[in-house]
Design a protein around this motif. Structure first.
Motif, mmCIF file in Angstrom:
data_model
loop_
_atom_site.group_PDB
_atom_site.id
_atom_site.type_symbol
_atom_site.label_atom_id
_atom_site.label_comp_id
_atom_site.label_asym_id
_atom_site.label_seq_id
_atom_site.Cartn_x
_atom_site.Cartn_y
_atom_site.Cartn_z
ATOM 1 N N LEU A 87 4.336 -32.251 -12.918
ATOM 2 C CA LEU A 87 5.400 -31.633 -13.692
ATOM 3 C C LEU A 87 5.234 -31.981 -15.166
ATOM 4 O O LEU A 87 4.954 -33.124 -15.514
ATOM 5 C CB LEU A 87 6.766 -32.110 -13.203
ATOM 6 N N ARG A 95 15.563 -24.425 -9.228
ATOM 7 C CA ARG A 95 14.161 -24.096 -9.426
ATOM 8 C C ARG A 95 13.987 -22.577 -9.399
ATOM 9 O O ARG A 95 14.768 -21.862 -8.768
ATOM 10 C CB ARG A 95 13.274 -24.737 -8.385
ATOM 11 N N TYR A 126 6.074 -22.656 -11.339
ATOM 12 C CA TYR A 126 7.476 -22.900 -11.019
ATOM 13 C C TYR A 126 8.145 -23.563 -12.203
ATOM 14 O O TYR A 126 7.514 -24.315 -12.953
ATOM 15 C CB TYR A 126 7.584 -23.819 -9.784
ATOM 16 N N ASN A 161 -0.306 -29.535 -9.946
ATOM 17 C CA ASN A 161 0.534 -30.369 -9.075
ATOM 18 C C ASN A 161 1.360 -31.413 -9.804
ATOM 19 O O ASN A 161 1.979 -32.234 -9.153
ATOM 20 C CB ASN A 161 -0.309 -31.085 -8.001
#
Lengths: 113, 114
Positions: free
Chosen positions: A101, A50, A33, A99
């Motif tokens: 960023l 996003r 993502y 998990n």
């Protein structure tokens, strides 16, 4: 390891005009993502938009849209009809299998009246 | 509360002292993250909790840094023997499950070590 690069330390735009902020990234993952966060002087990171990597369609949120080029690993943010309240730091971020960023170094956007 | 709450908002401490930074996540969020943001930089990952356990602490810079989340809600980031290089904004974020779900950030704690 994943990296995120924002090559524009500062940008300026006139109120009501359109501006594009650039972001490139590097990853070997196929499912991930991408995010654009806004950080005003209050320090709070606010999610702007996003994009899921598996979606070909570019995400849009009101005046904010992205140009996601997966092959080129590019993820730019377009702000239309810029407003004074858009003045802030903008961070591009990658979210993958770990998990966490990974953020770029940010672009300081100044909207001029 | 309505959002992620971090206390204190600002903390000034002397070199060598011990500090604790608190994060109160959004109720029901199982995932909690700590990031550190140095001046002019983007946030850098420190640690990720899923429930009470640290699922990933690979970002902690050294053993002076430690974080806990004993009841799966509030988390405390602890820094021992602070150094001037620890000066930064410490950001906390929570998300419903982690992974691809949106992370909600607090306003951070600005730590200044003098």
């Amino acid at each position: 390891a994943q990296t995120v690069t924002q090559s524009q330390p500062e940008m300026s735009v006139q109120e009501a005009e359109t501006v594009t902020l650039s972001c490139t990234y590097d990853t070997s993952e196929s499912n991930y993502y991408l995010f654009w966060y806004k950080q005003p002087p209050s320090r709070q990171m606010i999610l702007v938009i996003r994009q899921e990597a598996y979606k070909q369609q570019n995400a849009t949120e009101n005046r904010f849209s992205v140009n996601f080029q997966k092959a080129a690993k590019s993820f730019s943010l377009k702000i239309s009809d810029s407003q004074l309240g858009d003045t802030a730091m903008y961070f591009c971020a990658f979210g993958g299998a770990t998990n966490k960023l990974i953020f770029g170094t940010g672009t300081l956007l100044a909207v001029q009246p | 509360g309505a959002g992620v709450s971090q206390t204190p908002s600002n903390k000034v401490t002397e070199k060598g002292k011990y500090v604790e930074l608190r994060c109160d996540p959004i109720s029901g969020h199982t995932a909690l993250y700590w990031y550190r943001q140095s001046l002019g930089q983007g946030p850098e990952f420190l640690i990720y909790f899923q429930g009470t356990g640290a699922a990933d602490d690979s970002g902690l810079p050294n053993d002076r840094f430690f974080a806990v989340r004993p009841e799966g809600s509030v988390s405390t980031l602890k820094i021992q023997r602070t150094e001037r290089g620890d000066s930064a904004v410490y950001l906390c974020a929570s998300s419903p499950q982690g992974g691809d779900t949106e992370a909600f950030f607090g306003q951070g704690t600005r730590l200044t070590v003098v």
